[in-house]
Design a protein around this motif. Structure first.
Motif, PDB file in Angstrom:
ATOM      1  N   ALA A 153      24.921  38.095 -22.942  1.00  0.00           N
ATOM      2  CA  ALA A 153      23.750  37.472 -22.330  1.00  0.00           C
ATOM      3  C   ALA A 153      22.603  37.495 -23.327  1.00  0.00           C
ATOM      4  CB  ALA A 153      23.345  38.190 -21.053  1.00  0.00           C
ATOM      5  N   ASP A 197      13.808  36.689 -17.180  1.00  0.00           N
ATOM      6  CA  ASP A 197      13.986  38.130 -17.382  1.00  0.00           C
ATOM      7  C   ASP A 197      12.621  38.789 -17.546  1.00  0.00           C
ATOM      8  OD1 ASP A 197      16.720  37.930 -17.269  1.00  0.00           O
ATOM      9  OD2 ASP A 197      17.018  37.937 -19.445  1.00  0.00           O
ATOM     10  N   GLU A 255      16.836  43.958 -17.746  1.00  0.00           N
ATOM     11  CA  GLU A 255      17.343  42.872 -16.907  1.00  0.00           C
ATOM     12  C   GLU A 255      18.361  42.030 -17.684  1.00  0.00           C
ATOM     13  OE1 GLU A 255      15.598  39.284 -14.077  1.00  0.00           O
ATOM     14  OE2 GLU A 255      14.350  41.001 -14.609  1.00  0.00           O
ATOM     15  N   THR A 256      18.086  41.778 -18.960  1.00  0.00           N
ATOM     16  CA  THR A 256      19.062  41.067 -19.785  1.00  0.00           C
ATOM     17  C   THR A 256      20.339  41.891 -19.929  1.00  0.00           C
ATOM     18  OG1 THR A 256      17.208  40.131 -21.039  1.00  0.00           O
ATOM     19  CG2 THR A 256      19.401  39.858 -21.977  1.00  0.00           C
ATOM     20  N   ARG A 304      21.513  44.027 -17.769  1.00  0.00           N
ATOM     21  CA  ARG A 304      22.251  43.956 -16.493  1.00  0.00           C
ATOM     22  C   ARG A 304      23.045  42.652 -16.417  1.00  0.00           C
ATOM     23  NH1 ARG A 304      17.684  46.769 -14.465  1.00  0.00           N
ATOM     24  NH2 ARG A 304      16.551  44.846 -14.001  1.00  0.00           N
ATOM     25  N   ARG A 305      22.484  41.560 -16.911  1.00  0.00           N
ATOM     26  CA  ARG A 305      23.219  40.292 -16.884  1.00  0.00           C
ATOM     27  C   ARG A 305      24.416  40.349 -17.833  1.00  0.00           C
ATOM     28  NH1 ARG A 305      21.347  35.834 -18.447  1.00  0.00           N
ATOM     29  NH2 ARG A 305      19.433  36.364 -19.568  1.00  0.00           N
ATOM     30  N   SER A 306      24.266  41.011 -18.965  1.00  0.00           N
ATOM     31  CA  SER A 306      25.391  41.193 -19.867  1.00  0.00           C
ATOM     32  C   SER A 306      26.493  42.012 -19.205  1.00  0.00           C
ATOM     33  CB  SER A 306      24.913  41.875 -21.153  1.00  0.00           C
ATOM     34  OG  SER A 306      25.979  42.141 -22.025  1.00  0.00           O
ATOM     35  N   LYS A 341      27.047  42.168 -15.981  1.00  0.00           N
ATOM     36  CA  LYS A 341      27.675  41.312 -14.966  1.00  0.00           C
ATOM     37  C   LYS A 341      28.720  40.403 -15.613  1.00  0.00           C
ATOM     38  CE  LYS A 341      23.886  41.058 -11.617  1.00  0.00           C
ATOM     39  NZ  LYS A 341      22.897  40.148 -10.944  1.00  0.00           N
ATOM     40  N   ALA A 342      28.403  39.880 -16.781  1.00  0.00           N
ATOM     41  CA  ALA A 342      29.364  39.047 -17.485  1.00  0.00           C
ATOM     42  C   ALA A 342      30.592  39.863 -17.894  1.00  0.00           C
ATOM     43  CB  ALA A 342      28.716  38.418 -18.717  1.00  0.00           C
ATOM     44  N   HIS A 353      26.946  35.133 -19.536  1.00  0.00           N
ATOM     45  CA  HIS A 353      26.183  35.022 -18.289  1.00  0.00           C
ATOM     46  C   HIS A 353      25.080  33.980 -18.447  1.00  0.00           C
ATOM     47  CE1 HIS A 353      23.347  35.956 -15.068  1.00  0.00           C
ATOM     48  NE2 HIS A 353      24.378  36.498 -14.437  1.00  0.00           N
ATOM     49  N   ARG A 367      22.149  31.653 -15.877  1.00  0.00           N
ATOM     50  CA  ARG A 367      21.477  31.726 -14.573  1.00  0.00           C
ATOM     51  C   ARG A 367      22.279  31.018 -13.487  1.00  0.00           C
ATOM     52  NH1 ARG A 367      18.074  35.778 -13.759  1.00  0.00           N
ATOM     53  NH2 ARG A 367      16.930  36.175 -15.673  1.00  0.00           N
ATOM     54  N   VAL A 421      28.249  32.504 -13.768  1.00  0.00           N
ATOM     55  CA  VAL A 421      28.851  33.230 -14.872  1.00  0.00           C
ATOM     56  C   VAL A 421      29.900  32.309 -15.469  1.00  0.00           C
ATOM     57  CG1 VAL A 421      30.243  35.214 -15.531  1.00  0.00           C
ATOM     58  CG2 VAL A 421      28.447  35.481 -13.828  1.00  0.00           C
TER      59      VAL A 421
END
Length: 349
Positions: A306, A312, A317-318, A320-322, A324-325, A340, A342, A345
């Motif tokens: 991400a 972000d 927060e970035t 966390r998106r990484s 999630k990916a 990831h 917006r 995914v």
């Protein structure tokens, strides 16, 4: 103008040497060996009758880094000079002070250059710290003169203090590295993440310089530990970091988050540019089985990536998106890379 001083006495010197407090205060603020060397040559000119001063700190088996200062009091940037065939090299190995006159007649090329420039005498004092000879501090005088006991004493004190400060700086550097380094793999640890994260995030907010986070997890690593033992698992972790480092750029950072999880920070790279780069990182893990004491071990990795966007609010927060990916990559069957974006995914490879 009043210059406040304190007294120090080197070994084998009968009188105290007056050291300006301003010098000592500046010294405590020096955070690198280059800054320390520049400080010493500037103050040595002020404190003695020398025309020029130099500090040479050994940086390899064959070279010094040399800082010099002339009558302007300004220190030059550090330059690399060979140890072999130099007066300072001889002082380094002998660990003894040398006073050389009639420089134009000496066998040392550096002395002859100084002699041609009108210099007549040089005094060179070994810089010793923790029983190691770290380098040399030297002073040059215009005439073939006798160096005063006062100047000799000052240079002995400066050499002694410089040696102690260089050792202290190196110990502090080693301590910082230990605090920020994972002892098993040699990767950075979470303590380093906060520092590096702040740099990347500040650059993103100030000048929109992109960066990418790659969250890496070794697939089914628990099976390696359970079936082959933790010693083999540790060897796999070390080899994983070695392989990843071999493909990373000089400014990239790999951090062990815990267990078999890693975070890689790729500066100046958006997620679209990072996707093929990260796939190569995945390949360097999967393409060649790991050689261990119990034979070959096949290892793969799932990776989520991400990059920050303007929704972000923080680096976390970035991250966390990484993560999630990464979860999506594992759910997709592992040994894959997922980016990831917006509201979605998207698989990247």
């Amino acid at each position: 103008m009043t210059i406040h001083t304190t007294s120090l006495r080197p070994p084998d010197v009968e009188e105290d040497v007056q050291i300006p407090l301003g010098f000592l205060m500046e010294m405590t603020n020096a955070t690198s060996e280059d800054a320390l060397s520049e400080l010493f040559v500037r103050w040595a000119i002020r404190m003695t009758n020398a025309e020029r001063c130099a500090v040479a700190i050994q940086d390899s088996d064959t070279t010094f880094v040399v800082h010099q200062s002339g009558d302007t009091g300004r220190a030059s940037a550090g330059r690399s000079h060979p140890i072999a065939g130099s007066l300072m090299g001889d002082v380094l190995f002998s660990r003894e002070m040398r006073i050389v006159r009639h420089l134009e007649q000496q066998r040392y090329a550096g002395c002859r250059v100084l002699g041609a420039a009108g210099m007549g005498t040089i005094v060179a004092v070994p810089v010793i710290g923790d029983k190691l000879c770290l380098g040399v501090i030297s002073a040059t005088y215009r005439k073939a003169r006798v160096v005063s006991p006062r100047d000799r004493a000052i240079f002995e004190v400066l050499a002694s203090v410089l040696g102690a400060q260089v050792i202290l700086l190196r110990q502090m550097t080693d301590l910082k590295r230990l605090v920020r380094t994972d002892p098993l793999t040699g990767a950075f640890n979470r303590n380093h993440l906060a520092h590096t994260a702040a740099q990347h995030w500040n650059d993103w907010m100030a000048i929109a310089r992109p960066f990418c986070i790659a969250s890496v997890d070794l697939d089914h690593f628990k099976l390696v530990n359970d079936s082959m033992g933790h010693a083999i698992g540790d060897a796999v972790l070390r080899e994983t970091v070695r392989r990843l480092k071999s493909k990373l750029r000089s400014g990239d950072t790999i951090i062990r988050m815990g267990g078999e999880e890693f975070c890689i920070l790729l500066g100046g790279m958006s997620d679209s540019a990072a996707s093929p780069f990260v796939r190569r990182l995945r390949n360097v893990i999967q393409d060649t089985p790991f050689q261990t004491n119990d034979g070959l071990v096949a290892v793969t990795a799932s990776i989520g990536i991400a990059s920050p966007d303007y929704e972000d609010s923080s680096f976390d927060e970035t991250l966390r998106r990484s993560d999630k990916a990464l979860y999506a990559a594992k759910a997709a069957g592992r040994n894959t890379v997922v980016t990831h974006v917006r509201q979605d995914v998207m698989a990247a490879g």
